[in-house]
Design a protein around this motif. Structure first.
Motif, mmCIF file in Angstrom:
data_model
loop_
_atom_site.group_PDB
_atom_site.id
_atom_site.type_symbol
_atom_site.label_atom_id
_atom_site.label_comp_id
_atom_site.label_asym_id
_atom_site.label_seq_id
_atom_site.Cartn_x
_atom_site.Cartn_y
_atom_site.Cartn_z
ATOM 1 N N ARG A 33 5.887 9.022 -7.057
ATOM 2 C CA ARG A 33 4.805 8.091 -7.403
ATOM 3 C C ARG A 33 5.281 6.646 -7.245
ATOM 4 N N PHE A 34 6.481 6.358 -7.734
ATOM 5 C CA PHE A 34 6.986 4.994 -7.661
ATOM 6 C C PHE A 34 7.320 4.577 -6.227
ATOM 7 N N LYS A 35 7.651 5.519 -5.358
ATOM 8 C CA LYS A 35 7.831 5.174 -3.945
ATOM 9 C C LYS A 35 6.517 4.615 -3.386
ATOM 10 N N HIS A 36 5.421 5.259 -3.738
ATOM 11 C CA HIS A 36 4.117 4.798 -3.257
ATOM 12 C C HIS A 36 3.711 3.474 -3.899
ATOM 13 N N THR A 37 3.966 3.328 -5.188
ATOM 14 C CA THR A 37 3.577 2.070 -5.825
ATOM 15 C C THR A 37 4.448 0.911 -5.330
ATOM 16 N N GLN A 38 5.698 1.202 -4.973
ATOM 17 C CA GLN A 38 6.538 0.157 -4.383
ATOM 18 C C GLN A 38 5.947 -0.283 -3.041
ATOM 19 N N ALA A 39 5.494 0.679 -2.250
ATOM 20 C CA ALA A 39 4.876 0.348 -0.957
ATOM 21 C C ALA A 39 3.602 -0.468 -1.171
ATOM 22 N N LEU A 43 2.874 -4.291 0.139
ATOM 23 C CA LEU A 43 1.650 -4.579 0.884
ATOM 24 C C LEU A 43 0.853 -5.697 0.221
ATOM 25 N N LYS A 44 0.728 -5.627 -1.094
ATOM 26 C CA LYS A 44 0.019 -6.686 -1.827
ATOM 27 C C LYS A 44 0.715 -8.028 -1.654
ATOM 28 N N ALA A 45 2.030 -8.033 -1.716
ATOM 29 C CA ALA A 45 2.777 -9.284 -1.564
ATOM 30 C C ALA A 45 2.594 -9.856 -0.159
ATOM 31 N N GLU A 46 2.633 -8.988 0.845
ATOM 32 C CA GLU A 46 2.475 -9.436 2.231
ATOM 33 C C GLU A 46 1.103 -10.057 2.485
ATOM 34 N N HIS A 47 0.098 -9.585 1.748
ATOM 35 C CA HIS A 47 -1.275 -10.043 1.967
ATOM 36 C C HIS A 47 -1.792 -10.917 0.827
ATOM 37 N N ASP A 48 -0.855 -11.389 0.011
ATOM 38 C CA ASP A 48 -1.176 -12.295 -1.090
ATOM 39 C C ASP A 48 -2.287 -11.748 -1.993
ATOM 40 N N LEU A 49 -2.186 -10.452 -2.314
ATOM 41 C CA LEU A 49 -3.128 -9.815 -3.235
ATOM 42 C C LEU A 49 -2.539 -9.830 -4.639
ATOM 43 N N PRO A 50 -3.371 -9.842 -5.668
ATOM 44 C CA PRO A 50 -2.843 -9.872 -7.043
ATOM 45 C C PRO A 50 -2.058 -8.600 -7.363
ATOM 46 N N ALA A 78 -1.701 10.590 -23.264
ATOM 47 C CA ALA A 78 -1.834 10.431 -21.820
ATOM 48 C C ALA A 78 -2.151 8.980 -21.459
ATOM 49 N N LYS A 79 -3.037 8.374 -22.238
ATOM 50 C CA LYS A 79 -3.406 6.975 -21.997
ATOM 51 C C LYS A 79 -2.198 6.058 -22.205
ATOM 52 N N ASN A 80 -1.468 6.271 -23.266
ATOM 53 C CA ASN A 80 -0.268 5.458 -23.529
ATOM 54 C C ASN A 80 0.769 5.636 -22.425
ATOM 55 N N PHE A 81 0.915 6.856 -21.957
ATOM 56 C CA PHE A 81 1.871 7.150 -20.887
ATOM 57 C C PHE A 81 1.465 6.415 -19.609
ATOM 58 N N LEU A 82 0.186 6.491 -19.249
ATOM 59 C CA LEU A 82 -0.276 5.803 -18.048
ATOM 60 C C LEU A 82 -0.162 4.292 -18.204
ATOM 61 N N ASN A 83 -0.465 3.774 -19.375
ATOM 62 C CA ASN A 83 -0.314 2.335 -19.600
ATOM 63 C C ASN A 83 1.134 1.901 -19.411
ATOM 64 N N PHE A 84 2.067 2.717 -19.866
ATOM 65 C CA PHE A 84 3.486 2.421 -19.671
ATOM 66 C C PHE A 84 3.808 2.366 -18.171
ATOM 67 N N ILE A 85 3.329 3.362 -17.423
ATOM 68 C CA ILE A 85 3.578 3.407 -15.986
ATOM 69 C C ILE A 85 2.944 2.201 -15.300
ATOM 70 N N ILE A 86 1.702 1.884 -15.652
ATOM 71 C CA ILE A 86 1.007 0.742 -15.046
ATOM 72 C C ILE A 86 1.781 -0.551 -15.304
ATOM 73 N N THR A 87 2.274 -0.715 -16.516
ATOM 74 C CA THR A 87 3.050 -1.909 -16.852
ATOM 75 C C THR A 87 4.286 -2.009 -15.964
ATOM 76 N N GLU A 88 4.968 -0.895 -15.760
ATOM 77 C CA GLU A 88 6.155 -0.886 -14.896
ATOM 78 C C GLU A 88 5.779 -1.207 -13.452
ATOM 79 N N VAL A 89 4.693 -0.622 -12.982
ATOM 80 C CA VAL A 89 4.257 -0.858 -11.606
ATOM 81 C C VAL A 89 3.919 -2.335 -11.398
ATOM 82 N N HIS A 93 5.463 -4.978 -8.840
ATOM 83 C CA HIS A 93 4.631 -5.732 -7.894
ATOM 84 C C HIS A 93 4.900 -7.220 -8.009
ATOM 85 N N LYS A 94 5.059 -7.705 -9.217
ATOM 86 C CA LYS A 94 5.347 -9.132 -9.415
ATOM 87 C C LYS A 94 6.689 -9.503 -8.803
#
Length: 98
Positions: A33-39, A43-50, A78-89, A93-94
Motif C-alpha cells: 500500500r505504501f509503495k502506491h501511496t509513495q508513487a 506524482l502530486k509533487a510533480e504536478h503541484d497537487l495538494p 478501523a476508522k482510527n487505523f485508517l486515520n493513522f495511515i492517512i496521516t502517515e501518507v 506526500h509533504k
C-alpha cells in the motif's frame, strides 16, 4: 498436564500460528500500500497537487467503516487505523513536496 490442558495448549498454538501468518500478511499488505501511496505522493509533487484530499479521505473512511461492519470489526478501530495511515501518507506526500 491434563488432557484438557494439553488440548487447550494445542488449540492456543494453532491460533497463535494463524495470528503470526495474519501479521505477516498485514505487514506485506501495508508495504505494498505504501509503495502506491509513495508513487501518488511523487506524482502530486510533480504536478503541484495538494498532499491531502479531504474528499477522498472522507470517502475512504466511510468505505472502511462499512467494510469493518461487514467484517465484524469495530468500525471505530478501523476508522482510527485508517486515520493513522492517512496521516502517515500525507506526511510522506509533504516530504515529496519539499
Amino acid at each position: 498436564m491434563t488432557d484438557n490442558v494439553t488440548r487447550a495448549a494445542e488449540i492456543l498454538k494453532g491460533h497463535r500460528e494463524s495470528i503470526d501468518r495474519l501479521d505477516a500478511i498485514l505487514v506485506y499488505t501495508l508495504g505494498e500500500r505504501f509503495k502506491h501511496t509513495q508513487a501518488v505522493g511523487k506524482l502530486k509533487a510533480e504536478h503541484d497537487l495538494p498532499p491531502s484530499d479531504p474528499s477522498r479521505e472522507a470517502t475512504q473512511i466511510a468505505r472502511l467503516e462499512d467494510l469493518a461492519n461487514r467484517a465484524d470489526l469495530d468500525p471505530e478501530f478501523a476508522k482510527n487505523f485508517l486515520n493513522f495511515i492517512i496521516t502517515e501518507v500525507i506526511h510522506h506526500h509533504k516530504k515529496h513536496q519539499e
